[in-house]
Design a protein around this motif. Structure first.
Motif, PDB file in Angstrom:
ATOM      1  N   VAL A  92       0.853  -1.179   0.000  1.00  9.18           N
ATOM      2  CA  VAL A  92       0.000   0.000   0.000  1.00  9.18           C
ATOM      3  C   VAL A  92       0.893   1.234   0.000  1.00  9.18           C
ATOM      4  O   VAL A  92       2.049   1.178   0.404  1.00  9.18           O
ATOM      5  N   GLY A  93       0.344   2.347  -0.459  1.00 10.35           N
ATOM      6  CA  GLY A  93       1.085   3.599  -0.454  1.00 10.35           C
ATOM      7  C   GLY A  93       0.864   4.390   0.811  1.00 10.35           C
ATOM      8  O   GLY A  93       1.702   5.199   1.203  1.00 10.35           O
ATOM      9  N   THR A  94      -0.274   4.163   1.465  1.00 10.87           N
ATOM     10  CA  THR A  94      -0.574   4.833   2.732  1.00 10.87           C
ATOM     11  C   THR A  94      -1.569   3.988   3.509  1.00 10.87           C
ATOM     12  O   THR A  94      -2.381   3.265   2.915  1.00 10.87           O
ATOM     13  N   ARG A  95      -1.482   4.065   4.805  1.00 13.89           N
ATOM     14  CA  ARG A  95      -2.425   3.351   5.675  1.00 13.89           C
ATOM     15  C   ARG A  95      -2.561   4.131   6.964  1.00 13.89           C
ATOM     16  O   ARG A  95      -1.575   4.624   7.525  1.00 13.89           O
ATOM     17  N   THR A  96      -3.781   4.278   7.439  1.00 13.71           N
ATOM     18  CA  THR A  96      -4.056   4.994   8.680  1.00 13.71           C
ATOM     19  C   THR A  96      -4.720   4.068   9.679  1.00 13.71           C
ATOM     20  O   THR A  96      -5.676   3.354   9.328  1.00 13.71           O
ATOM     21  N   TRP A  97      -4.201   4.053  10.902  1.00 14.52           N
ATOM     22  CA  TRP A  97      -4.801   3.271  11.988  1.00 14.52           C
ATOM     23  C   TRP A  97      -5.337   4.225  13.041  1.00 14.52           C
ATOM     24  O   TRP A  97      -4.664   5.181  13.450  1.00 14.52           O
ATOM     25  N   THR A  98      -6.555   3.959  13.508  1.00 12.27           N
ATOM     26  CA  THR A  98      -7.207   4.776  14.523  1.00 12.27           C
ATOM     27  C   THR A  98      -7.559   3.903  15.723  1.00 12.27           C
ATOM     28  O   THR A  98      -8.058   2.785  15.559  1.00 12.27           O
ATOM     29  N   VAL A  99      -7.325   4.419  16.913  1.00 13.90           N
ATOM     30  CA  VAL A  99      -7.633   3.665  18.132  1.00 13.90           C
ATOM     31  C   VAL A  99      -9.111   3.811  18.464  1.00 13.90           C
ATOM     32  O   VAL A  99      -9.645   4.924  18.475  1.00 13.90           O
ATOM     33  N   ARG A 100      -9.759   2.681  18.732  1.00 15.02           N
ATOM     34  CA  ARG A 100     -11.125   2.679  19.256  1.00 15.02           C
ATOM     35  C   ARG A 100     -11.040   2.221  20.712  1.00 15.02           C
ATOM     36  O   ARG A 100     -10.795   1.047  20.994  1.00 15.02           O
TER      37      ARG A 100
END
Length: 307
Positions: A288-296
């Protein structure tokens, strides 16, 4: 998919259980599966046992659980499959998951604090307490329970960098009831393991940034750049921390003296740059060129031993 309904003593706990036995567990250790099933059947008010033969049947069993509490007998991959399914169904908030670890890939379940023996794990299902744990969710709706590792170094037990901690060391739980779980111990264990794995040789046949030279990645935490494309890096790790924050560690490429790791905490982590692969728990994804992870925060519930 075979289903078997059984009843227990009327004096038993009022729990009604849906026991989903992963086919890999049945093949790997049928005796432990039988023991766990017997303990659960004897201790619950009623149990419904499902024997799915495919991921589709596994998903169907969870969807049709009704008011029964789901119990998965299987390894790390079965746990990840169950959490991913419940997340996509948007049912994690109202569903406490129970797991009896059986199989060869059990690093993640151990790090979460689940007992390793069939009897002890089954008793924990019956007598334990739900703890709400943080979850990483990426921008493709994928979930991470343990850790993200870049590059995706292969672990010995087939799971991701955050899953090889010793038995009994679990991640911090959100909200009340977290009690005896040590966030500091969990994070130090994960960080130590990620550093160990990052220095190992990548699995044969897996293309990673590190296999063709140092990676050039931009790592942003809550919109603030921790490292940019002009700084080659050896490894990046992202894992749930305490209080709804992700813990990020970046190890810059060292020339001569070892470079100190860069660390930060935040609710959102974005990695971008040249196409890269990453390991999220047991799954290698990309490029992938970009990936975002968000905390729940407190997004999922796991039944753990009381106390």
């Amino acid at each position: 998919m075979a289903e078997v309904a059984t009843s227990a003593r009327s004096s038993a706990t009022p729990d009604q259980l849906l026991v989903v036995i992963d086919p890999v567990a049945r093949r790997a250790d049928g005796e432990s599966v039988r023991i766990a099933k017997d303990v659960l059947s004897a201790g619950a008010a009623s149990t419904k046992v499902c024997l799915p033969d495919s991921p589709e049947e596994f998903a169907r069993a969870l969807r049709r659980r009704g008011s029964r509490r789901p119990v998965v007998i299987g390894d790390d991959r079965a746990l990840l499959r169950a959490v991913g399914l419940l997340h996509r169904q948007r049912e994690l908030a109202g569903c406490a998951l129970s797991v009896v670890p059986v199989g060869s890939a059990l690093g993640l379940t151990r790090s979460l604090g689940l007992p390793s023996g069939a009897v002890a794990a089954a008793r924990a299902v019956l007598d334990g307490a739900e703890r709400r744990l943080d979850l990483l969710v990426d921008d493709s709706d994928g979930v991470v329970l343990g850790a993200v590792g870049i590059p995706p170094v292969a672990a010995h037990d087939g799971v991701g960098p955050g899953s090889g901690a010793g038995a009994g060391a679990g991640p911090p739980a959100s909200g009340s009831g977290a009690g005896s779980v040590s966030a500091y111990s969990w994070l130090r264990t994960c960080q130590s393991l990620v550093r160990t794995l990052a220095s190992s040789r990548p699995a044969r046949g897996v293309a990673t940034p590190g296999s063709s030279g140092p990676a050039r990645l931009r790592v942003e935490v809550d919109g603030v750049t921790l490292v940019d494309l002009d700084q080659p890096v050896e490894a990046v790790s992202v894992m749930p921390g305490a209080g709804g924050l992700a813990v990020v560690e970046v190890r810059p490429l060292s020339v001569g003296a070892e470079a100190s790791p860069l660390t930060a905490s935040g609710r959102t982590v974005t990695v971008s740059g040249a196409h890269f692969r990453y390991r999220a728990d047991a799954v290698v994804s990309g490029p992938v060129g970009t990936r975002t992870w968000t905390v729940r925060e407190g997004a999922w519930g796991l039944t753990l031993p009381a106390g």
